[in-house]
Design a protein around this motif. Sequence first.
Motif, PDB file in Angstrom:
ATOM      1  N   ARG A 125       0.770  -1.273  -0.019  1.00  0.00           N
ATOM      2  CA  ARG A 125      -0.104  -0.176  -0.054  1.00  0.00           C
ATOM      3  C   ARG A 125       1.086   1.291  -0.123  1.00  0.00           C
ATOM      4  O   ARG A 125       1.407   1.655   0.892  1.00  0.00           O
ATOM      5  CB  ARG A 125      -0.850  -0.138   1.259  1.00  0.00           C
ATOM      6  N   LYS A 127      -0.183   4.313  -0.896  1.00  0.00           N
ATOM      7  CA  LYS A 127      -1.102   5.246  -0.646  1.00  0.00           C
ATOM      8  C   LYS A 127      -2.382   4.822  -0.222  1.00  0.00           C
ATOM      9  O   LYS A 127      -2.942   3.934  -0.736  1.00  0.00           O
ATOM     10  CB  LYS A 127      -1.100   6.413  -1.813  1.00  0.00           C
ATOM     11  N   ARG A 128      -3.084   5.627   1.156  1.00  0.00           N
ATOM     12  CA  ARG A 128      -4.088   4.895   1.855  1.00  0.00           C
ATOM     13  C   ARG A 128      -5.131   6.276   1.749  1.00  0.00           C
ATOM     14  O   ARG A 128      -4.558   7.340   1.643  1.00  0.00           O
ATOM     15  CB  ARG A 128      -3.993   4.516   3.082  1.00  0.00           C
ATOM     16  N   HIS A 129      -6.408   5.748   1.981  1.00  0.00           N
ATOM     17  CA  HIS A 129      -7.474   6.722   1.856  1.00  0.00           C
ATOM     18  C   HIS A 129      -8.315   6.796   3.110  1.00  0.00           C
ATOM     19  O   HIS A 129      -9.176   7.738   3.211  1.00  0.00           O
ATOM     20  CB  HIS A 129      -8.493   6.968   0.609  1.00  0.00           C
ATOM     21  N   GLU A 130      -7.759   6.038   4.259  1.00  0.00           N
ATOM     22  CA  GLU A 130      -8.628   5.994   5.386  1.00  0.00           C
ATOM     23  C   GLU A 130      -8.431   7.397   6.240  1.00  0.00           C
ATOM     24  O   GLU A 130      -7.703   8.310   5.763  1.00  0.00           O
ATOM     25  CB  GLU A 130      -8.175   4.940   6.383  1.00  0.00           C
ATOM     26  N   LEU A 132      -7.054   9.859   9.021  1.00  0.00           N
ATOM     27  CA  LEU A 132      -5.761  10.160   9.858  1.00  0.00           C
ATOM     28  C   LEU A 132      -5.578   9.343  10.866  1.00  0.00           C
ATOM     29  O   LEU A 132      -4.663   8.636  11.331  1.00  0.00           O
ATOM     30  CB  LEU A 132      -5.633  11.543  10.433  1.00  0.00           C
ATOM     31  N   ARG A 135      -4.879   5.650  10.041  1.00  0.00           N
ATOM     32  CA  ARG A 135      -3.341   5.759   9.561  1.00  0.00           C
ATOM     33  C   ARG A 135      -2.474   5.737  10.575  1.00  0.00           C
ATOM     34  O   ARG A 135      -1.344   4.953  10.490  1.00  0.00           O
ATOM     35  CB  ARG A 135      -3.283   6.699   8.320  1.00  0.00           C
ATOM     36  N   TYR A 138      -2.550   2.163  12.345  1.00  0.00           N
ATOM     37  CA  TYR A 138      -1.922   1.532  11.224  1.00  0.00           C
ATOM     38  C   TYR A 138      -0.514   1.525  11.180  1.00  0.00           C
ATOM     39  O   TYR A 138       0.283   0.457  11.207  1.00  0.00           O
ATOM     40  CB  TYR A 138      -2.604   1.467   9.728  1.00  0.00           C
ATOM     41  N   THR A 139       0.234   2.640  11.553  1.00  0.00           N
ATOM     42  CA  THR A 139       1.452   2.856  11.425  1.00  0.00           C
ATOM     43  C   THR A 139       2.170   2.210  12.741  1.00  0.00           C
ATOM     44  O   THR A 139       3.134   1.599  12.557  1.00  0.00           O
ATOM     45  CB  THR A 139       1.768   4.313  11.263  1.00  0.00           C
ATOM     46  N   ARG A 197      -4.265   2.201  -2.397  1.00  0.00           N
ATOM     47  CA  ARG A 197      -5.591   1.574  -2.026  1.00  0.00           C
ATOM     48  C   ARG A 197      -6.575   2.334  -2.444  1.00  0.00           C
ATOM     49  O   ARG A 197      -6.771   3.681  -2.540  1.00  0.00           O
ATOM     50  CB  ARG A 197      -5.370   1.500  -0.454  1.00  0.00           C
TER      51      ARG A 197
END
Length: 315
Positions: A125, A127-130, A132, A135, A138-139, A197
């Motif tokens: 992935r 680039k993601r669109h979820e 902030l 994200r 997830y990090t 993504r």
Amino acid sequence: MPDRINVVIPLFNDWLAVGLLLERIRSVVDAPLQNRLAFLIVDDCSAINYDTLPSGIGKSLSILRLYRNVGHQKAIALGLAYLADQTDQYPTIVMDSDGEDRPEDIVQLVQRGIEKPGHVVFAHRAKRHESLTFRVFYTVYKSVFRLLTGKVITFGNFSLIPATQLRKLAHVSEIWNNYPGGVIRSRLPYTAVPLERGRRLAGESKMNFVSLVLHGLSAVSVLIDTTAVRLALFCVMMVVASIFGISVLLYLKFFTSTSIPGWTSYLTFSFLIVILQAFLISLLLVFIVLSYRIQPQFIPARQFNDFVERVERVY
């Protein structure tokens, strides 16, 4: 590449989204590749059924109905095990039903599979669109996973499994808990291609903070041996640091004229508590690993039929 590519799509109630996904595959995937796709929707015991599904997309569309809801990762494992049980083996794509795995990226997975024969190809992935918040967590999840396991995981379920590896992967018990982690644990060769993504086509995402934590724990549990060793080493480091701290305090008290504050006795007692806790945690980790090793493992390839109610051929 063979004239057929299986596509496993786990689904729970997302019939509207999967219908839109199929329509998008019709519109963005070139006909030569699209006509080779054979779709297998793994219905994770949905509470609702579809009204209509698009037809004439790809080679075929079937629905694998499960007796009970087992969760996203286990549904993937059952779908792979069902395909691995077939006489003929074909490359298999795993993708979600909500459209966040973009259909236009299928061609890149297939191309990477040609360049890396025998490798499981994951979508990294880029680039993601979820949101902030998502994200950030997830990090944190990826960082904790690397700290506990020593492995880097930057990919999810969207992937291409070569035909030669499908049956091997279906015999890996760890994919029952976490599919990407199971591939890592299996030591089968894998690679990744950076892909963006997409956005959900319909409905709302079922992934929240709690489900993300559970997903992270399931991924870590797949590599429980490595995790236990790393935690045990951390406990050893804590014991060594505590013993060093106690030694320094005793040296200052008995072998120097330095004035020792009264609170140092509490500090010494705290160091002793740390040593005791580290010992108990290490002992617990040993028992967990031994228990894990002696327990019979669930092998999807052998036991998937216990969960399959029926297979419906849509077209």
